[in-house]
Design an enzyme around this catalytic site. Structure first.
Site, mmCIF file in Angstrom:
data_model
loop_
_atom_site.group_PDB
_atom_site.id
_atom_site.type_symbol
_atom_site.label_atom_id
_atom_site.label_comp_id
_atom_site.label_asym_id
_atom_site.label_seq_id
_atom_site.Cartn_x
_atom_site.Cartn_y
_atom_site.Cartn_z
ATOM 1 N N GLU A 120 0.839 -1.206 0.000
ATOM 2 C CA GLU A 120 0.000 0.000 0.000
ATOM 3 C C GLU A 120 0.878 1.261 0.000
ATOM 4 O OE1 GLU A 120 -2.126 0.230 3.700
ATOM 5 O OE2 GLU A 120 -3.419 1.894 3.077
ATOM 6 N N LYS A 131 -9.324 2.023 -1.654
ATOM 7 C CA LYS A 131 -9.502 1.409 -0.338
ATOM 8 C C LYS A 131 -10.910 1.732 0.134
ATOM 9 C CE LYS A 131 -6.900 1.436 4.086
ATOM 10 N NZ LYS A 131 -5.653 1.978 4.701
ATOM 11 N N TYR A 174 -8.326 5.620 13.630
ATOM 12 C CA TYR A 174 -8.116 5.449 15.059
ATOM 13 C C TYR A 174 -6.612 5.381 15.303
ATOM 14 C CZ TYR A 174 -7.928 0.775 13.070
ATOM 15 O OH TYR A 174 -7.638 -0.290 12.261
ATOM 16 N N CYS A 193 -5.276 -3.146 2.735
ATOM 17 C CA CYS A 193 -5.055 -3.137 4.182
ATOM 18 C C CYS A 193 -6.313 -3.291 5.048
ATOM 19 C CB CYS A 193 -4.294 -1.865 4.560
ATOM 20 S SG CYS A 193 -3.372 -2.010 6.104
ATOM 21 N N GLU A 248 7.622 6.207 33.386
ATOM 22 C CA GLU A 248 8.115 7.557 33.717
ATOM 23 C C GLU A 248 7.404 8.619 32.885
ATOM 24 O OE1 GLU A 248 12.780 6.706 34.990
ATOM 25 O OE2 GLU A 248 12.301 7.340 32.964
#
Lengths: 601, 601
Positions: free
Chosen positions: A41, A115, A121, A153, A413
């Site tokens: 892709e 696509k 997200y 994908c 941390e």
């Protein structure tokens, strides 16, 4: 039919380089008798190029290369990913409509399919840039007498979308499916993908060959360094054929004869910690490649603690010892134990090591600050030292070494902001910024299992006893305030893609110790070690944790890019707005019940 | 019918506070005889709360308040924005389906309609969080015998979408439309909105009353501070009725009697620079409010230059002089002119001012660095000074003053990375980070038109002659490398929502001087001042500009939040991946033609 699956290393932002590589791979495929070659892709320009997608001249440049590929595709069918543009259809922003497309070159002609499912997200912003494929019959392409369907994908992850590209293709009579992908590595995705294929093909009631082609390499979105491990795969009868697997991150072409599948071989996935190690090593190299022609040296502040030790090992393994310069920068609070630990590590790695005392600068800095009429408080005193190290010394040394400096913080941390802004928050890259503290320990032990590199004094036993305990060494007898082995679990649950919240932890707690330990993922031993059986200890620690996590967002806004390793990393993977933590009403109710539960354990 | 349009100030992340305010406003509306009260989009929890939208407990908290609002809505119809959730419909991420909804409370019952058009450009990530309204007949709500249609924000900007909520409502017989909004301020949006309304209503062939309700206040996405000016409006017969307008950023309720519209009044929009000034002032205050209960002091490094002078004026105007502490931090390179300019400004503002010489620290820092065996180069020498100022002095002073420090960079400096990382890139907020240098000058002059605050020596004439010329003062006779009045235009064209690229500039250049000047937006005087008539000067400057802009992304990754003022600000408004600038093929072709054009001017 012979098919070539080209797991290419894609350089974001450099179509010339990418297409040159594609041409070489096409030539190789042709010479080996392949009738079809498949690339990933958006392999022409890269996937994570940010708002470069909004520039017409970038689009034109990418479209130009369609012609170049067409010209070189004589005698072979080529599938590859590139943008498709409808310049006549402009939105109210004045910009044209773009599709994330699978191109097919066949018999001197160019076709494309867009696509359908656009992920939006985590790190993905597909809907910011692309328009989904419109409904309607999908194209099938005759390749050597077989009907090929192409998808991109996310199109294979259709379970919870309204349309289902794979099923549609199978129903429309495809003989095989090609899925081109630019799918970043995160732990567990490879297995999930294998599972998804069998779900899909069983759903369709028909199992046709499925070729999955992903790129390798490293791209970035500014705040995250994103690695692609490839994992290009051949699926037949709904099963993955492991005889074809390349190694993670390996560039190469897989040749498949579809009338004679190789059904030998088995899954050879490294352990979780080794996969993360591989991702970090590739991520560091990819970050280095991003610098274009410049090959920077890397300056590392070696405190003698475990985090900077691990970073030094990783940087050295990734780039070679000649480019690594380590410095130990003691003040009066640094123990001889950590100072010698730092030296020991550098010796073992064979990297340049120097120590430079900072005490004099710390004192002068304090004196100069007093000219304001104010006196630094205790926390400011600590931060002065960290800032002298990170800014006055290391960032300048990085420039003097014609290079960059590393950030050595781990995920725990970073979550708690347990680092000084303009001090140890500094850096050009955070190689272990997506590893929990437990993963830091585990990776050190895994590395040491070959040959001890990280001084074993830094590594704890199962109950987190240390010979040299973790400390920022910014004041007398300082110890890290984290509850090792427990706070890591909090951060994992809070950060994961399937987010948990403090309310969940409260509920688990109310279910009793066993349930809490099991759901939280800790042992009873750890539970008792931190006296979590006392509800007030549990509650006040949790509130400190979540409020500190929100209060430290300002540091993350100014923090360097993190190599993505988990199912949600700090950076653009988690999008945080600054505002204080406010307990919900349900939290307050649960809290009251938890506090009342005292004595129940 | 009497309608109350509640232009409320929404605090992101604090539903308790917001709903308390809503209840008070509902009471006010009821007491004034209103039959309908309208609140903005997502007014319960705020709009820019980042990935807090992904937490179920956040959603539950927001939904709880629906009940509270319902309970308080006796005797009045209420429209307001909140999330609507389908907990049963979960995506493959395990998360539930969410809608950005307009709620209607009527006769003790709760209804909702989802937002149809979900913006996913610039700072907007609606499609990351929300699912669009499904097609089908829209609800109409009977309010005092009139049929009300409700839409949410982007729904009115339907020109280039496939569906058209306003037209649908009119066709379905709505008597009036309510549009609830959370629409950030950027220059020009208010006029565009008025125009859009008349486009829509003329398109529908019927002009019905249209009530637009926007929130005021400040929210953020981490990297940007986003202001909402309100501009709540009443439209009748396709025209805006200016008699109802509130002042920008003013919280309040507008009362409208729809059987007796007030048609008096006219648009009272401040000038462009005053609007931006207002946004900065409100943005600073909003940033301060984001700190929760903490009221930080603000430390400002006053170089004596124009940028830090303007920041000091703005911070003082926004927060009052008691909370502002200014410091001039001279090294050997600072002139007496800038030092006295800094002092003059502080005196005029009446803020605390001190000067602290940094030379001693600079020298010791240099000496300590030499212990590495290396000697700082010229650029490192400059950066040492900036880092001592930004980190060793100002960031520590900020802590000592129990406060924060400002970043004083303007948009042109940020674009070019003309600032030292861990030096003047430091700060908690960049108040003028979205102002070009020309806007900095213009705002200073506008402020001075009342009373001279910014020393006039710092402000240029039309040909950019200065009494005190802009300089970083980090070495002898340093002058800022920017071409004032021209580079600002480059950055505007390159950054704007409707992005231009270097290829456009080349094309304009080839069209001739007049066309170039007109399209670029510069005078012939400026064109000649910088010798842009020489193609090699034009080209090499342009290439320096665009490659420097890309090379400095690493600094922006670690830069503080910018108050959004333009149609694309640095931060999350422009999303940048790190990779070097690569000229496109078309760029190279155009470049060749431009170079050949020498002598044509």
């Amino acid at each position: 039919m012979r098919i070539a699956l080209a797991q290419m290393d894609v350089t974001a932002g450099n179509p010339e380089k990418n297409v040159e590589k594609m041409i070489a791979m096409m030539d190789d495929a042709r010479s080996k008798g392949a009738e079809l070659v498949v690339f990933p892709e958006l392999c022409v320009g890269g996937y994570f190029v940010g708002d470069r997608w909004l520039e017409d001249d970038w689009l034109n440049e990418l479209l130009y290369y369609n012609g170049v590929i067409l010209q070189h595709a004589r005698g072979i069918c080529v599938v590859y990913g590139n943008v498709a543009v409808d310049f006549d259809k402009r939105g109210r922003d004045g910009r044209c409509t773009k599709y994330n497309a699978a191109y097919v070159v066949k018999d001197g002609r160019l076709f494309w399919e867009a696509k359908t499912l656009l992920p939006n997200y985590r790190i993905f912003d597909d809907q910011r840039y692309f328009t989904p494929r419109q409904t309607g019959r999908r194209q099938l392409f005759d390749v050597a007498g077989r009907d090929m369907g192409v998808i991109v994908c996310e199109d294979m992850w259709s379970n919870d979308y309204d349309s289902d590209p794979v099923i549609e293709l199978i129903e429309q009579g495809a003989d095989f499916i090609v899925c081109i992908s630019a799918s970043p590595w995160t732990y567990g995705k490879n297995y999930a993908r294998d599972k998804q294929i069998s779900i899909l093909e069983r759903k369709a009631g028909k199992l046709i060959p499925f070729y999955y082609v992903n790129n390798v390499g490293v791209q970035n979105n500014g705040k995250n360094i994103i690695t692609f491990d490839g994992d290009t795969a051949v699926y037949a009868d709904g099963e993955r054929l492991h005889g074809y697997d390349l190694a993670p991150y390996e560039e190469g072409i897989i040749y498949v004869d579809d009338d004679n599948f190789n059904k030998a071989g088995e899954r050879r996935l490294p352990s979780r910690i080794e996969q993360k190690y591989n991702a970090i090593i590739r991520g560091i190299r990819g970050f280095d490649e991003m610098m274009g022609d410049w090959r920077p040296n890397f300056v590392i502040g070696l405190s003698g603690g475990v985090d900077s030790s691990l970073v030094a090992v990783l940087m050295t393994r990734a780039l070679g010892k000649e480019r690594i310069f380590t410095y130990n920068l003691p003040s009066v609070y640094n123990s001889s134990a950590t100072r010698s630990s730092a030296r020991k590590l550098a010796d073992r790695l064979g990297v340049c090591f120097k120590d430079i005392a900072i005490q004099e600068l710390v004192e002068l800095n304090r004196e100069v600050l007093k000219k304001s009429g104010l006196v630094p408080g205790a926390l400011a005193e600590e931060n002065i030292q960290a800032k002298i190290r990170g800014t006055s010394i290391l960032s300048n040394l990085a420039a003097m070494h014609n290079g960059l400096m590393t950030n050595n913080g781990n995920k725990l941390e970073i979550a708690l902001g347990y680092a000084t802004l303009y001090g140890d928050v500094n850096g050009a890259i955070a190689p272990i910024g997506d590893l929990t503290k437990d993963e830091v320990f585990e990776m050190c032990k895994w590395i040491n299992s070959d040959e001890e590199l990280v001084p074993s004094e830094l590594l704890p036993d199962d109950r987190y006893n240390f010979e040299i305990a973790p400390s920022a060494e910014l004041k007398e007898n300082q110890r890290d305030p984290m509850k090792f082995g427990y706070h890591d679990r909090l951060i994992e649950h809070l950060m994961d893609y399937r987010k948990k919240s403090p309310e969940h932890f409260m509920e688990w707690y109310l279910e009793g110790k066993d349930s809490f330990c099991e759901k939280m993922g800790i042992s009873e031993d750890i539970f008792m070690l931190y006296e979590l059986d006392k509800p007030d200890v549990f509650v006040s620690d949790l509130e400190w944790f979540v409020s500190t996590m929100r209060r430290s967002i300002f540091k993350r806004i100014q923090a360097p890019p993190v190599i993505l390793l988990s199912r949600t990393a700090f950076g653009y993977d988690l999008r945080e707005s600054q505002f204080p933590w406010m307990p919900t009403r349900r939290y307050l109710e649960l809290r009251e019940r938890v506090i009342k539960s005292a004595g129940a354990y």
